[in-house]
Motif scaffolding. Structure first.
Motif, PDB file in Angstrom:
ATOM      1  N   GLN A 199     -10.124   3.736  50.057  1.00  0.00           N
ATOM      2  CA  GLN A 199     -10.963   2.555  50.003  1.00  0.00           C
ATOM      3  C   GLN A 199     -10.390   1.565  48.994  1.00  0.00           C
ATOM      4  N   SER A 200     -10.213   0.323  49.385  1.00  0.00           N
ATOM      5  CA  SER A 200      -9.663  -0.680  48.486  1.00  0.00           C
ATOM      6  C   SER A 200     -10.677  -1.059  47.428  1.00  0.00           C
ATOM      7  N   ALA A 201     -10.214  -1.187  46.181  1.00  0.00           N
ATOM      8  CA  ALA A 201     -11.114  -1.556  45.091  1.00  0.00           C
ATOM      9  C   ALA A 201     -11.666  -2.956  45.279  1.00  0.00           C
ATOM     10  N   THR A 202     -10.983  -3.819  46.049  1.00  0.00           N
ATOM     11  CA  THR A 202     -11.506  -5.156  46.300  1.00  0.00           C
ATOM     12  C   THR A 202     -12.734  -5.105  47.193  1.00  0.00           C
ATOM     13  N   GLN A 203     -13.004  -3.977  47.784  1.00  0.00           N
ATOM     14  CA  GLN A 203     -14.186  -3.819  48.620  1.00  0.00           C
ATOM     15  C   GLN A 203     -15.306  -3.106  47.874  1.00  0.00           C
ATOM     16  N   HIS A 204     -15.212  -3.079  46.543  1.00  0.00           N
ATOM     17  CA  HIS A 204     -16.240  -2.484  45.715  1.00  0.00           C
ATOM     18  C   HIS A 204     -16.999  -3.561  44.944  1.00  0.00           C
ATOM     19  N   SER A 226      -0.904  -4.978  38.262  1.00  0.00           N
ATOM     20  CA  SER A 226      -1.255  -5.761  39.442  1.00  0.00           C
ATOM     21  C   SER A 226      -1.190  -4.834  40.648  1.00  0.00           C
ATOM     22  N   ARG A 227      -2.368  -4.524  41.202  1.00  0.00           N
ATOM     23  CA  ARG A 227      -2.417  -3.560  42.296  1.00  0.00           C
ATOM     24  C   ARG A 227      -3.404  -4.052  43.371  1.00  0.00           C
ATOM     25  N   PRO A 228      -3.014  -5.070  44.103  1.00  0.00           N
ATOM     26  CA  PRO A 228      -3.923  -5.595  45.132  1.00  0.00           C
ATOM     27  C   PRO A 228      -4.260  -4.576  46.209  1.00  0.00           C
ATOM     28  N   ASP A 229      -3.443  -3.544  46.356  1.00  0.00           N
ATOM     29  CA  ASP A 229      -3.703  -2.505  47.354  1.00  0.00           C
ATOM     30  C   ASP A 229      -4.272  -1.240  46.714  1.00  0.00           C
ATOM     31  N   LEU A 230      -4.897  -1.377  45.515  1.00  0.00           N
ATOM     32  CA  LEU A 230      -5.441  -0.222  44.797  1.00  0.00           C
ATOM     33  C   LEU A 230      -6.401   0.560  45.682  1.00  0.00           C
ATOM     34  N   PHE A 270     -12.152   5.831  33.416  1.00  0.00           N
ATOM     35  CA  PHE A 270     -11.856   5.459  34.801  1.00  0.00           C
ATOM     36  C   PHE A 270     -10.740   4.417  34.862  1.00  0.00           C
ATOM     37  N   LEU A 271     -10.827   3.389  34.016  1.00  0.00           N
ATOM     38  CA  LEU A 271      -9.812   2.336  34.046  1.00  0.00           C
ATOM     39  C   LEU A 271      -8.432   2.863  33.654  1.00  0.00           C
ATOM     40  N   GLU A 272      -8.381   3.804  32.726  1.00  0.00           N
ATOM     41  CA  GLU A 272      -7.093   4.362  32.324  1.00  0.00           C
ATOM     42  C   GLU A 272      -6.541   5.332  33.367  1.00  0.00           C
ATOM     43  N   LYS A 273      -7.362   6.287  33.796  1.00  0.00           N
ATOM     44  CA  LYS A 273      -6.855   7.385  34.620  1.00  0.00           C
ATOM     45  C   LYS A 273      -6.753   7.030  36.099  1.00  0.00           C
ATOM     46  N   GLU A 274      -7.628   6.184  36.595  1.00  0.00           N
ATOM     47  CA  GLU A 274      -7.632   5.871  38.024  1.00  0.00           C
ATOM     48  C   GLU A 274      -7.038   4.509  38.353  1.00  0.00           C
ATOM     49  N   VAL A 275      -7.065   3.595  37.386  1.00  0.00           N
ATOM     50  CA  VAL A 275      -6.574   2.233  37.644  1.00  0.00           C
ATOM     51  C   VAL A 275      -5.226   1.995  36.971  1.00  0.00           C
ATOM     52  N   GLY A 276      -4.992   2.640  35.817  1.00  0.00           N
ATOM     53  CA  GLY A 276      -3.706   2.492  35.143  1.00  0.00           C
ATOM     54  C   GLY A 276      -3.685   1.482  34.025  1.00  0.00           C
ATOM     55  N   CYS A 277      -4.850   1.078  33.509  1.00  0.00           N
ATOM     56  CA  CYS A 277      -4.900   0.131  32.395  1.00  0.00           C
ATOM     57  C   CYS A 277      -4.572   0.844  31.090  1.00  0.00           C
ATOM     58  N   LEU A 303     -15.397  -4.142  32.937  1.00  0.00           N
ATOM     59  CA  LEU A 303     -14.882  -3.474  34.142  1.00  0.00           C
ATOM     60  C   LEU A 303     -14.725  -4.466  35.283  1.00  0.00           C
ATOM     61  N   ARG A 304     -15.725  -5.290  35.491  1.00  0.00           N
ATOM     62  CA  ARG A 304     -15.655  -6.277  36.579  1.00  0.00           C
ATOM     63  C   ARG A 304     -14.474  -7.219  36.396  1.00  0.00           C
ATOM     64  N   ARG A 305     -14.298  -7.747  35.168  1.00  0.00           N
ATOM     65  CA  ARG A 305     -13.222  -8.720  34.980  1.00  0.00           C
ATOM     66  C   ARG A 305     -11.851  -8.046  35.034  1.00  0.00           C
ATOM     67  N   LEU A 306     -11.735  -6.795  34.553  1.00  0.00           N
ATOM     68  CA  LEU A 306     -10.450  -6.112  34.610  1.00  0.00           C
ATOM     69  C   LEU A 306     -10.084  -5.734  36.042  1.00  0.00           C
ATOM     70  N   LEU A 307     -11.051  -5.238  36.825  1.00  0.00           N
ATOM     71  CA  LEU A 307     -10.757  -4.943  38.222  1.00  0.00           C
ATOM     72  C   LEU A 307     -10.398  -6.213  38.990  1.00  0.00           C
ATOM     73  N   SER A 308     -11.005  -7.338  38.616  1.00  0.00           N
ATOM     74  CA  SER A 308     -10.652  -8.601  39.258  1.00  0.00           C
ATOM     75  C   SER A 308      -9.202  -8.982  38.949  1.00  0.00           C
ATOM     76  N   ARG A 309      -8.762  -8.730  37.709  1.00  0.00           N
ATOM     77  CA  ARG A 309      -7.365  -8.993  37.357  1.00  0.00           C
ATOM     78  C   ARG A 309      -6.424  -8.060  38.106  1.00  0.00           C
ATOM     79  N   VAL A 310      -6.782  -6.802  38.177  1.00  0.00           N
ATOM     80  CA  VAL A 310      -5.918  -5.810  38.816  1.00  0.00           C
ATOM     81  C   VAL A 310      -5.742  -6.108  40.297  1.00  0.00           C
TER      82      VAL A 310
END
Length: 209
Positions: free
Chosen positions: A1-6, A122-126, A102-109, A25-32
């Motif tokens: 599931q793409s994070a842009t759909q969350h 930058s992971r538009p296909d996260l 979550f941001l460190e282990k699953e997103v990579g921040c 979290l919202r602003r960091l996922l938006s950047r990612v």
């Protein structure tokens, strides 16, 4: 599931630590992802097909079930449930800890210094697959004293301390100089300390053993 759909879900009356972590979290996922990830309230309608990232909500606690009973002070619980994600802790610092786990282990921040050295990928296909992370900090009180004292004047330096799980400070009862949205309460510190006030490392790790 793409994070842009969350969507990020957080209650308006949540503790300041939880509200700030959800907003971050919202602003960091938006950047990612390069997309505008919404922040909504429990019960608000979701965009069609969107999955929820629940931050400290009643639903997150319900989904966590007996996981929370395995955690100690400031313990955090981050896990997937179908397409949804629950980020919740035993207390408000535990919930914010779940967000950054979550941001460190699953997103990579990564956040390296209070001077703003960081890695936000930058992971538009996260994609968010199945995961579960339970963590209780090894120390009940966490205080980077020199940074708290010397960096309080620096704009947004306290984000580094908050993201690293600091929960105590001797000079101030809050995280200073953070750019928070209008109407959001400042993030308080716990104010609790276990053991002697200062220079107490030997009480935890005796020097001659």
């Amino acid at each position: 599931q793409s994070a842009t759909q969350h969507v990020v879900v957080s209650a308006a009356d949540a503790a300041p630590q939880t509200r700030a972590a959800a907003w971050d979290l919202r602003r960091l996922l938006s950047r990612v992802t390069g997309e505008d990830v919404p922040l909504i309230r429990p019960g608000d309608p979701r965009p069609d097909g969107a999955k929820a990232i629940e931050v400290g909500t009643e639903r997150a606690r319900m989904l966590a079930g007996d996981r929370l009973s395995k955690l100690g002070l400031n313990g955090s619980c981050a896990f997937s449930d179908g397409g949804d994600v629950a980020l919740v802790g035993r207390d408000s610092f535990g919930t914010s800890g779940a967000v950054y786990d979550f941001l460190e282990k699953e997103v990579g921040c990564r956040w390296y210094t209070a001077w703003g050295d960081e890695r936000i990928p930058s992971r538009p296909d996260l994609k968010l697959g199945a995961f579960e992370h339970l963590c209780t900090p090894p120390f009940e009180s966490s205080w980077i004293a020199t940074l708290g004292r010397n960096m309080a004047h620096r704009r947004n330096a306290s984000w580094f301390l908050f993201r690293q799980g600091q929960n105590f400070a001797g000079e101030s009862g809050r995280f200073c100089n953070l750019d928070l949205p209008p109407g959001m309460d400042e993030i308080p510190l716990d104010g609790r300390f276990v053991g002697d006030w200062s220079h107490s490392l030997f009480h935890f790790i005796p020097p001659f053993e």
